[in-house]
Design a protein around this motif. Structure first.
Motif, short mmCIF file in Angstrom:
data_model
loop_
_atom_site.label_atom_id
_atom_site.label_comp_id
_atom_site.label_asym_id
_atom_site.label_seq_id
_atom_site.Cartn_x
_atom_site.Cartn_y
_atom_site.Cartn_z
N ILE A 14 0.78 -1.37 -0.29
CA ILE A 14 0.44 -0.27 -0.05
C ILE A 14 1.25 0.89 0.07
O ILE A 14 0.61 2.33 -0.68
N SER A 15 2.00 1.30 0.67
CA SER A 15 2.91 2.54 0.57
C SER A 15 3.48 2.97 -0.37
O SER A 15 3.92 3.65 -0.63
N TRP A 64 -1.72 10.16 13.32
CA TRP A 64 -2.42 11.50 13.78
C TRP A 64 -1.75 12.43 12.96
O TRP A 64 -2.52 13.29 12.35
N ALA A 65 -0.46 12.71 13.44
CA ALA A 65 0.36 13.43 13.76
C ALA A 65 1.65 14.29 12.65
O ALA A 65 0.86 15.39 11.99
N CYS A 66 1.46 13.30 11.39
CA CYS A 66 1.90 13.19 9.94
C CYS A 66 0.67 14.17 9.02
O CYS A 66 -0.28 13.64 9.16
N GLN A 84 4.73 7.60 3.34
CA GLN A 84 3.75 6.54 2.69
C GLN A 84 3.51 5.73 3.07
O GLN A 84 2.59 4.94 3.68
N GLU A 87 1.36 6.96 6.19
CA GLU A 87 0.22 6.79 5.49
C GLU A 87 -0.60 5.55 5.09
O GLU A 87 -1.61 5.57 5.76
N ARG A 90 -2.02 4.39 8.63
CA ARG A 90 -2.75 5.44 8.34
C ARG A 90 -4.56 4.51 8.00
O ARG A 90 -5.81 4.52 8.25
N LEU A 91 -4.24 4.56 7.42
CA LEU A 91 -5.36 4.04 5.99
C LEU A 91 -5.68 1.98 6.06
O LEU A 91 -6.69 2.06 6.48
N ARG A 95 -9.35 2.03 6.95
CA ARG A 95 -10.19 0.79 6.47
C ARG A 95 -11.18 -0.11 8.00
O ARG A 95 -11.94 -0.79 7.26
N TYR A 102 -9.61 9.67 15.62
CA TYR A 102 -9.28 11.50 16.23
C TYR A 102 -10.56 11.92 15.57
O TYR A 102 -10.78 12.82 16.50
N ARG A 126 -10.77 13.25 3.96
CA ARG A 126 -10.46 12.04 3.31
C ARG A 126 -9.25 11.90 4.30
O ARG A 126 -8.80 10.81 3.70
N LYS A 127 -8.24 12.47 4.99
CA LYS A 127 -7.75 11.76 5.83
C LYS A 127 -8.18 10.62 7.04
O LYS A 127 -7.51 9.80 7.05
N TYR A 128 -9.06 11.27 7.05
CA TYR A 128 -9.48 11.05 8.32
C TYR A 128 -10.65 10.20 8.22
O TYR A 128 -10.90 9.33 9.51
N VAL B 46 -6.28 16.17 -1.45
CA VAL B 46 -5.00 15.62 -0.70
C VAL B 46 -4.75 14.70 -1.39
O VAL B 46 -5.50 13.62 -2.16
N LEU B 49 -2.31 9.02 -1.66
CA LEU B 49 -1.04 7.89 -1.46
C LEU B 49 -0.53 6.75 -1.79
O LEU B 49 -0.11 5.70 -2.23
N GLY B 50 -1.39 6.52 -1.40
CA GLY B 50 -1.92 4.72 -1.05
C GLY B 50 -1.46 3.86 -2.73
O GLY B 50 -2.35 4.77 -3.37
N THR B 51 -0.80 2.76 -2.83
CA THR B 51 -0.68 2.88 -4.18
C THR B 51 -2.65 1.88 -5.00
O THR B 51 -2.08 1.60 -5.64
N ASP B 52 -3.30 1.55 -3.72
CA ASP B 52 -4.46 1.41 -4.05
C ASP B 52 -5.84 2.06 -4.19
O ASP B 52 -6.24 1.76 -4.16
N ILE B 198 -4.98 19.45 9.94
CA ILE B 198 -4.70 20.02 11.34
C ILE B 198 -5.39 20.65 12.21
O ILE B 198 -6.12 20.58 13.39
N ARG B 201 -9.08 20.17 14.25
CA ARG B 201 -9.22 19.05 15.68
C ARG B 201 -8.25 20.06 16.05
O ARG B 201 -8.45 19.97 17.64
N ARG B 205 -2.49 23.78 17.68
CA ARG B 205 -0.66 22.37 16.73
C ARG B 205 -0.89 24.23 15.36
O ARG B 205 0.48 24.05 15.10
#
Lengths: 130, 270
Positions: A14-15, A64-66, A84, A87, A90-91, A95, A102, A126-128, B46, B49-52, B198, B201, B205
């Motif tokens: 995945i990365s 969560w910090a990245c 990556q 990431e 996190r993914l 999932r 978070y 998208r991130k969370y 964003v 980034l995941g390859t899948d 960030i 929330r 920061r």
């Protein structure tokens, strides 16, 4: 196909990152603006993957910090791509859990102000969330 | 008049409407036109980034295909849109596996192979118009104004894909400011993170991170900042409380070209 039990290799796929090329120079952590907020620092994150400790990675504050500023990716002399790896952890977590520990969608109305740009909301969702 | 195919993105229709409208009036003054893609979809803000992650790239691919079919380059303004668009385009050109998966999704619309040229508005000014020509067209030089260019992350990194400028010592925005007649202020934190998402929330920061940027700029003598990123603008303006105003680079461009008022008229009508 990768089996359910082979988490480290799934994370590698995945990365798309190359943890085995890391030479431990620490430049990623030195470049990271979120370094102090991470319990597993970027260079350590690479080592965790080498050891296969994916659970620790998924449960870290690091995911969560990245902020994906790509400083570590830009400055890595070996093209390891630490962000990556973070990431992918996190993914795998979101999932599995569907929603994230978070922030949940229900919290969001409270977090808005009149100037909040749409870009912020879209990025965060998208991130969370899955 | 030269026409470019244009992808504004969601924030430019709302909170960052000024980034868009000043760019359009300035473009007309400079002799080119931005023609918006019909029914574009959100880029996702964003890069996936995941390859899948395949489906998350489709909105960008559709915009890139529309540009290809128009026979013109695709121009972006928002740093985040530019970042995602440029990287997805790179994937479609370079990553055979990703290209095949995306094209499977796009059965009736595809195939797409990364043919479109993606240009940031600033790159149009630099590469197509030229800063020397821009300088000649300035009617209200921004003389005496000390302005810092805040690049942020998205335009510069990863430089191997973005190909925007030197990721550690960029000069594009400074040369733009020079063409407008301003005094450009180079400061160390100009390519560092503002805190990004960030701030949803953990506002304290992002305030800390944005303050580092603002303090660095002020210490080096900047009295105002420019950016191309709505989220950088939001985070830095929140933390500095207006002491060091951040504006979109297109706003200064319109001022220097003397077409600022036209934007305001357009904004009232629209």
């Amino acid at each position: 196909m990768l089996g359910r039990t082979d988490l480290p290799n799934r994370l590698r796929v995945i990365s798309g990152a190359k943890d085995k090329d890391c030479m431990k120079c620490g430049k990623c952590s030195a470049s990271c603006p979120s370094y102090e907020k991470m319990d597993i620092r970027p260079h350590q994150f690479v080592s965790y993957l080498q050891r296969g400790d994916v659970d620790a990675m998924m449960n870290s504050t690091t995911v969560w910090a990245c902020l994906c500023c790509y400083a570590c990716i830009e400055r890595c002399p070996r093209d390891v791509k630490p962000a990556q790896i973070i990431e992918a952890a996190r993914l795998m977590l979101i999932r599995r859990q569907g929603d994230t520990p978070y922030v949940s969608a229900d919290d969001i109305p409270e977090l808005l102000d009149p100037d909040t740009p749409q870009q912020l909301l879209v990025s965060a969702l998208r991130k969370y969330t899955k | 008049m030269v026409v470019y195919t244009y992808y504004p993105g969601c924030t430019l229709k709302t909170q960052a409407a000024r980034l868009d409208s000043y760019a359009r009036v300035s473009a007309r003054a400079l002799g080119f036109e931005l023609e918006e893609i019909d029914q574009w979809q959100c880029c996702g803000a964003v890069y996936p980034l995941g390859t899948d992650e395949v489906a998350a790239k489709l909105a960008c691919v559709r915009a890139l295909m529309a540009a290809r079919d128009s026979g013109r380059p695709l121009v972006t303004l928002c740093s985040a849109c530019h970042h995602v668009m440029k990287r997805v385009n790179h994937d479609m050109r370079m990553d055979k596996d990703m290209r095949a998966k995306v094209n499977n999704y796009l059965e009736d619309e595809g195939p797409y192979g990364g043919e479109t040229e993606v240009l940031h508005y600033l790159e149009v000014l630099h590469k197509h118009l030229g800063f020397a020509k821009l300088k000649e067209m300035v009617v209200n030089p921004l003389s005496g104004r000390k302005i810092g260019a805040y690049y942020g992350c998205m335009l510069l990194r990863p430089s191997a894909v973005m190909e925007f400028d030197d990721p550690e010592n960029p000069t594009l925005f400074e040369n733009f400011l020079k063409a407008l007649g301003a005094e450009q202020v180079v400061f160390p934190q100009r390519n560092e993170c503002c805190g990004g998402y960030i701030s949803l929330r953990e506002r304290e920061r992002s305030a800390e991170m944005a303050a580092k940027v603002a303090d660095s700029a002020a210490r080096h003598g900047a009295e105002e900042l420019i950016t191309a990123c709505p989220l950088c603008l939001y985070n830095v303006n929140k933390t500095s409380g207006g002491k060091l105003p951040v504006v979109y680079f297109t706003e200064l461009l319109a001022q220097a070209l003397g077409v600022e008022a036209e934007e305001e008229e357009a904004a009232h009508v629209g």
